[in-house]
Each structure stands twice: as C-alpha cells, then as structure tokens.
Write a protein that holds these residues in place. Structure first.
Motif, PDB file in Angstrom:
ATOM      1  N   GLN A 158       0.827  -1.206   0.000  1.00  0.00           N
ATOM      2  CA  GLN A 158       0.000   0.000   0.000  1.00  0.00           C
ATOM      3  C   GLN A 158       0.868   1.265   0.000  1.00  0.00           C
ATOM      4  OE1 GLN A 158      -3.255   0.130  -0.404  1.00  0.00           O
ATOM      5  NE2 GLN A 158      -3.363   2.341  -0.221  1.00  0.00           N
ATOM      6  N   ARG A 209       2.099   2.038  -3.404  1.00  0.00           N
ATOM      7  CA  ARG A 209       1.030   2.041  -4.409  1.00  0.00           C
ATOM      8  C   ARG A 209       1.154   3.151  -5.449  1.00  0.00           C
ATOM      9  NH1 ARG A 209      -5.338   1.549  -3.028  1.00  0.00           N
ATOM     10  NH2 ARG A 209      -6.019   1.222  -5.157  1.00  0.00           N
ATOM     11  N   GLN A 242       0.342  -6.127  -7.607  1.00  0.00           N
ATOM     12  CA  GLN A 242      -1.100  -6.146  -7.362  1.00  0.00           C
ATOM     13  C   GLN A 242      -1.728  -7.066  -8.408  1.00  0.00           C
ATOM     14  OE1 GLN A 242      -2.748  -4.381  -4.901  1.00  0.00           O
ATOM     15  NE2 GLN A 242      -0.945  -3.318  -4.178  1.00  0.00           N
ATOM     16  N   VAL A 256      -0.695 -10.096  -3.663  1.00  0.00           N
ATOM     17  CA  VAL A 256      -0.302  -8.714  -3.434  1.00  0.00           C
ATOM     18  C   VAL A 256       1.078  -8.766  -2.792  1.00  0.00           C
ATOM     19  CG1 VAL A 256      -1.423  -8.598  -1.166  1.00  0.00           C
ATOM     20  CG2 VAL A 256      -0.973  -6.500  -2.410  1.00  0.00           C
TER      21      VAL A 256
END
Length: 186
Positions: free
Chosen positions: A113, A116, A128, A133
């Motif tokens: 995250q 990202r 992703q 992930v």
C-alpha cells in the motif's frame, strides 16, 4: 532457513498465534504426516514443494529443502529451492505457511500500500495481481532483489535474486509460479 524466518518474524512482529496455518481436526487415525501437522498445524512442507518452479530457463536447479515444525507458540512450514546461473547469479523461491500468517500478511499489504503510487515502470512498484499482493525491494549496492507476496490471504512467497541489475528477474519468476493453485491449497 527457519531460524532466519523466525528472527525476521520476531524482529518485525509481536509473537502470537494468528491465522495462516490450518486448525488440525483429523477424524482418522494419524499417519506420520498427520503427526507432523498436528504438532504444527500448517500445510505440510511436501505439499508446498510442488509449487516451487521445477526449472527456470537459463538456470541450474540447486538445492531444495523444507521443514514443518512448531517453535514455541509459532508453527512454520516452508519449502525452498535455489537456482543458479554461473557463480555470481542466484534465485531462491521460498513458500511459507505459518501461524504468524495474519500478521505477516498485514505487513506485506501495508508495504504494498505504501508503494502504491509508484509508476509501473518503477522497479520497486508493488505487485497487485489477482492471485497475490506484494512489495518489491532492490539493493543496487549488493545486487540483491526480493519480492514478498501474500497469496490466498495465507501463504508468503519470497523470491530473491543475487547478481541481477534490477527486480525484473524476481518479478518474472514470481509471475511463473502457480499462485492460483497455491491459493487453493488447504
């Protein structure tokens, strides 16, 4: 191998039993494999090993190993294979199932995250994929790359390389693993 994993997990996470490994509720008499999984309620390492690539194009298959065990409150099952190209290039693939799975999964998701916003062309852009992930790191000084993936909300797949100029190789190898099949493993 398991000592390294346990040190890493201990250093980054508070020890505690979480999700990841199966709760073992067998209704038949135990076989040797059942005894191992009762002691450490993870997928037996020999069931993880088929998800390691048999070969990698241009590489020689080196050592293959694995273990399943319980270390205090932590259960770990892992399978690993090493591939070499010459003396200065190496790739390792390790698949881990552990009672620390929820915490490790959370750490992997958080790292992905945080990365990202990176462009797809960035060698450290997160992974992703439908099946997984993960995050990717590269140390140019050491020529080391790693991709750490959470697969099926349970398994950790670590692909590391040594002697390559970027993360291309770890991404290629990770993409070649049957991640969808691994996610279905019980």
């Amino acid at each position: 191998m398991r000592d390294y994993f346990l040190r890493l997990a201990t250093a980054t996470l508070a020890l505690g039993v979480g999700g990841g490994c199966l709760d073992d509720e067998r209704t038949t008499s135990p076989t040797p494999r059942d005894v191992v999984t009762t002691a450490a309620p993870c997928v037996y390492f020999k069931d993880l090993a088929p998800f390691l690539p048999d070969t990698l194009e241009g590489f020689t298959v080196g050592s293959t190993g694995g273990s399943t065990g319980k270390y205090g409150d932590v259960s770990v099952s892992e399978a690993e294979r090493t591939y070499t190209r010459g003396e200065d290039r190496e790739v390792k693939v390790r698949i881990v199932d552990t009672t620390l799975g929820l915490k490790l999964g959370q750490a992997i998701r958080e790292a992905a995250q945080k990365a990202r916003g990176r462009a797809a062309s960035d060698p450290t852009a997160p992974i992703q994929w439908k099946e997984a992930v993960g995050f990717v790191r590269y140390d140019a000084e050491e020529g080391m790359a790693e991709a750490n993936l959470l697969v099926g909300e349970r398994f950790v797949v670590a692909v590391t390389s040594r002697g390559f100029p970027s993360t291309v190789e770890v991404r290629r190898v990770a993409r070649g693993i049957d991640l969808a099949g691994l996610a279905r493993l019980q």
